[in-house]
Design an enzyme around this catalytic site. Sequence first.
Site, PDB file in Angstrom:
ATOM      1  N   ARG A  85       0.812  -1.225   0.000  1.00  0.00           N
ATOM      2  CA  ARG A  85       0.000   0.000   0.000  1.00  0.00           C
ATOM      3  C   ARG A  85       0.845   1.274   0.000  1.00  0.00           C
ATOM      4  O   ARG A  85       0.457   2.286   0.577  1.00  0.00           O
ATOM      5  CB  ARG A  85      -0.974   0.060   1.208  1.00  0.00           C
ATOM      6  CG  ARG A  85      -2.070  -0.989   1.330  1.00  0.00           C
ATOM      7  CD  ARG A  85      -3.021  -0.981   0.168  1.00  0.00           C
ATOM      8  NE  ARG A  85      -2.503  -1.754  -0.915  1.00  0.00           N
ATOM      9  CZ  ARG A  85      -2.504  -3.082  -0.996  1.00  0.00           C
ATOM     10  NH1 ARG A  85      -3.042  -3.783  -0.048  1.00  0.00           N
ATOM     11  NH2 ARG A  85      -2.011  -3.704  -2.035  1.00  0.00           N
ATOM     12  N   CYS A  99     -10.534  -0.437   3.243  1.00  0.00           N
ATOM     13  CA  CYS A  99      -9.905  -0.707   4.539  1.00  0.00           C
ATOM     14  C   CYS A  99      -9.466   0.608   5.183  1.00  0.00           C
ATOM     15  O   CYS A  99      -8.771   1.413   4.561  1.00  0.00           O
ATOM     16  CB  CYS A  99      -8.706  -1.644   4.368  1.00  0.00           C
ATOM     17  SG  CYS A  99      -9.252  -3.321   3.995  1.00  0.00           S
ATOM     18  N   GLU A 113      -4.987   3.606   6.781  1.00  0.00           N
ATOM     19  CA  GLU A 113      -4.687   3.452   5.350  1.00  0.00           C
ATOM     20  C   GLU A 113      -5.380   4.593   4.593  1.00  0.00           C
ATOM     21  O   GLU A 113      -4.875   5.105   3.609  1.00  0.00           O
ATOM     22  CB  GLU A 113      -5.197   2.092   4.846  1.00  0.00           C
ATOM     23  CG  GLU A 113      -4.936   1.894   3.351  1.00  0.00           C
ATOM     24  CD  GLU A 113      -5.197   0.465   2.904  1.00  0.00           C
ATOM     25  OE1 GLU A 113      -4.791  -0.476   3.628  1.00  0.00           O
ATOM     26  OE2 GLU A 113      -5.817   0.298   1.840  1.00  0.00           O
TER      27      GLU A 113
HETATM   28  C1  LIG Z   1     -15.546  -0.328  -1.492  1.00  0.00           C
HETATM   29  C2  LIG Z   1     -14.069  -0.078  -1.549  1.00  0.00           C
HETATM   30  C3  LIG Z   1     -13.198  -1.155  -1.710  1.00  0.00           C
HETATM   31  C4  LIG Z   1     -11.803  -0.941  -1.766  1.00  0.00           C
HETATM   32  N1  LIG Z   1     -10.971  -2.018  -1.902  1.00  0.00           N
HETATM   33  C5  LIG Z   1      -9.629  -1.816  -1.993  1.00  0.00           C
HETATM   34  C6  LIG Z   1      -8.736  -2.911  -2.183  1.00  0.00           C
HETATM   35  O1  LIG Z   1      -9.140  -4.068  -2.285  1.00  0.00           O
HETATM   36  N2  LIG Z   1      -7.399  -2.650  -2.264  1.00  0.00           N
HETATM   37  C7  LIG Z   1      -6.905  -1.376  -2.170  1.00  0.00           C
HETATM   38  O2  LIG Z   1      -5.678  -1.185  -2.274  1.00  0.00           O
HETATM   39  N3  LIG Z   1      -7.742  -0.321  -1.992  1.00  0.00           N
HETATM   40  C8  LIG Z   1      -9.073  -0.505  -1.902  1.00  0.00           C
HETATM   41  N4  LIG Z   1      -9.904   0.566  -1.702  1.00  0.00           N
HETATM   42  C9  LIG Z   1      -9.336   1.916  -1.580  1.00  0.00           C
HETATM   43  C10 LIG Z   1      -9.225   2.667  -2.917  1.00  0.00           C
HETATM   44  O3  LIG Z   1     -10.052   2.072  -3.886  1.00  0.00           O
HETATM   45  C11 LIG Z   1      -7.785   2.685  -3.429  1.00  0.00           C
HETATM   46  O4  LIG Z   1      -6.876   3.206  -2.470  1.00  0.00           O
HETATM   47  C12 LIG Z   1      -7.685   3.522  -4.700  1.00  0.00           C
HETATM   48  O5  LIG Z   1      -6.411   3.320  -5.258  1.00  0.00           O
HETATM   49  C13 LIG Z   1      -7.872   5.010  -4.440  1.00  0.00           C
HETATM   50  O6  LIG Z   1      -7.834   5.688  -5.698  1.00  0.00           O
HETATM   51  P1  LIG Z   1      -8.554   7.089  -5.869  1.00  0.00           P
HETATM   52  O7  LIG Z   1      -8.322   7.537  -7.259  1.00  0.00           O
HETATM   53  O8  LIG Z   1      -9.952   7.019  -5.426  1.00  0.00           O
HETATM   54  O9  LIG Z   1      -7.675   7.992  -4.887  1.00  0.00           O
HETATM   55  P2  LIG Z   1      -8.210   9.081  -3.859  1.00  0.00           P
HETATM   56  O10 LIG Z   1      -8.937   8.403  -2.762  1.00  0.00           O
HETATM   57  O11 LIG Z   1      -8.900  10.181  -4.561  1.00  0.00           O
HETATM   58  O12 LIG Z   1      -6.803   9.619  -3.298  1.00  0.00           O
HETATM   59  C14 LIG Z   1      -5.944   8.770  -2.554  1.00  0.00           C
HETATM   60  C15 LIG Z   1      -4.551   9.420  -2.531  1.00  0.00           C
HETATM   61  O13 LIG Z   1      -3.998   9.377  -3.859  1.00  0.00           O
HETATM   62  C16 LIG Z   1      -3.628  10.690  -4.243  1.00  0.00           C
HETATM   63  N5  LIG Z   1      -3.813  10.820  -5.689  1.00  0.00           N
HETATM   64  C17 LIG Z   1      -4.914  10.593  -6.431  1.00  0.00           C
HETATM   65  N6  LIG Z   1      -4.678  10.848  -7.738  1.00  0.00           N
HETATM   66  C18 LIG Z   1      -3.387  11.271  -7.823  1.00  0.00           C
HETATM   67  C19 LIG Z   1      -2.543  11.712  -8.889  1.00  0.00           C
HETATM   68  N7  LIG Z   1      -2.956  11.782 -10.144  1.00  0.00           N
HETATM   69  N8  LIG Z   1      -1.280  12.082  -8.567  1.00  0.00           N
HETATM   70  C20 LIG Z   1      -0.817  12.042  -7.310  1.00  0.00           C
HETATM   71  N9  LIG Z   1      -1.557  11.620  -6.252  1.00  0.00           N
HETATM   72  C21 LIG Z   1      -2.831  11.244  -6.507  1.00  0.00           C
HETATM   73  C22 LIG Z   1      -4.568  11.623  -3.465  1.00  0.00           C
HETATM   74  O14 LIG Z   1      -4.043  12.938  -3.378  1.00  0.00           O
HETATM   75  C23 LIG Z   1      -4.596  10.900  -2.134  1.00  0.00           C
HETATM   76  O15 LIG Z   1      -3.428  11.191  -1.392  1.00  0.00           O
HETATM   77  C24 LIG Z   1     -11.290   0.378  -1.647  1.00  0.00           C
HETATM   78  C25 LIG Z   1     -12.181   1.467  -1.486  1.00  0.00           C
HETATM   79  C26 LIG Z   1     -13.543   1.244  -1.443  1.00  0.00           C
HETATM   80  C27 LIG Z   1     -14.452   2.421  -1.308  1.00  0.00           C
END
Ligand SMILES: Cc1cc2nc3c(=O)[nH]c(=O)nc-3n(C[C@H](O)[C@H](O)[C@H](O)COP(=O)(O)OP(=O)(O)OC[C@H]3O[C@@H](n4cnc5c(N)ncnc54)[C@H](O)[C@@H]3O)c2cc1C
Length: 315
Positions: A180, A228, A302
């Site tokens: 992660r 998580c 996380e």
């Molecule tokens: C129902 C559910 C299930 C999930 N299951 C999992 C799983 O199985 N495994 C897992 O790892 N995660 C899981 N997650 C968490 C999430 O899906 C991941 O962490 C995902 O990668 C977040 O991506 P996001 O674009 O939504 O990032 P955001 O939540 O919008 O941002 C997360 C971080 O990334 C940064 N970020 C986003 N885009 C950029 C960019 N272009 N450049 C630099 N930084 C950036 C943001 O500033 C922030 O610090 C789950 C979430 C939910 C709601």
Amino acid sequence: MMDSARSSLVGGLDLKIEFDAPIGARTWFGIGGRTEMLIKPETEDSLATLLRRCHQSGTPVRVLGGGANLLVDDAGVDGIVLQLDHETFTRRRYNKDGEVDRMLAMAGADLFKMVNESARQGLDGISQLAGIPGTLGGALRMNAGGSFGDIGQAVESVSMLDMEGNRLELETEQLKFDYRKSNLPNGIILSAILHLQPDDPMAVRGRVREIFAQKSASQPMADSSAGCAFRNPSVEGTRLPAGRLIDEAGLKGLSVGGATVSDRHANFISTTPQATARDVMKLMKQVQQRVLEHCGTTIQPEVVIWCDDPGAPMP
Ligand SMILES: Cc1cc2nc3c(=O)[nH]c(=O)nc-3n(C[C@H](O)[C@H](O)[C@H](O)COP(=O)(O)OP(=O)(O)OC[C@H]3O[C@@H](n4cnc5c(N)ncnc54)[C@H](O)[C@@H]3O)c2cc1C
């Protein structure tokens, strides 16, 4: 921010601005505050110039992906928030440079779409991300994944802008993806080249379906959450599932206001529309303390928390 300060940041650039934009409402939790300016750049040059101007004026910059791993404080956040949802930043190109096993994807691309689209094309390498919401940028920043693997294993190179607007190109040998997390420097991820393996489309789609089914059998996917809430702690070199520790501490169902430790998966915190971000923070702090008391292990968040108040009950 004064009008003159605003126009010196954004004047002459190709971008769209939403003033006083609800950011919390755009996250998967669906709660939390606003930003004075949500900026959606339309070209890489405009984004680079904007970053340079923000750096020079000391304006804080944050980037919102799909909001799937994010909690925004109820008071909102200072500075600007970027969102890379213009087509410039969401495109995918398969068979890059005529090579069937490479894909160029922009950071704002939706993970669900990428996984399903590559399966349809008979390309595997990211089926391990089935069911994980968000964008490519967020997935790279968090090294999203699970028991079937993570995104880091498919990454060949990453293009970024640093916070001063300079372009960075990072190749496989410079990149390190771990549980992660990644060693990507602070900045805005623009795109990545992913390495994919050609396979029978039916077989890839079968794998995607199987991984998705396993995930939805154990996780409350339909709840408002950020997946998580806590990282699995490493104890004497072994990663222990945080969900098991929370469950063993008897915390399933524990609530603060509209935030509750899920009965289905103890590492998920689910929220009602009436919940506040502070409910989630307070609940996470209680969970952290009670897990420490019960099993002597400290668990760390996380979920990324955007909060400018130094007095907030941060877990
Ligand atoms: C129902 C559910 C299930 C999930 N299951 C999992 C799983 O199985 N495994 C897992 O790892 N995660 C899981 N997650 C968490 C999430 O899906 C991941 O962490 C995902 O990668 C977040 O991506 P996001 O674009 O939504 O990032 P955001 O939540 O919008 O941002 C997360 C971080 O990334 C940064 N970020 C986003 N885009 C950029 C960019 N272009 N450049 C630099 N930084 C950036 C943001 O500033 C922030 O610090 C789950 C979430 C939910 C709601």
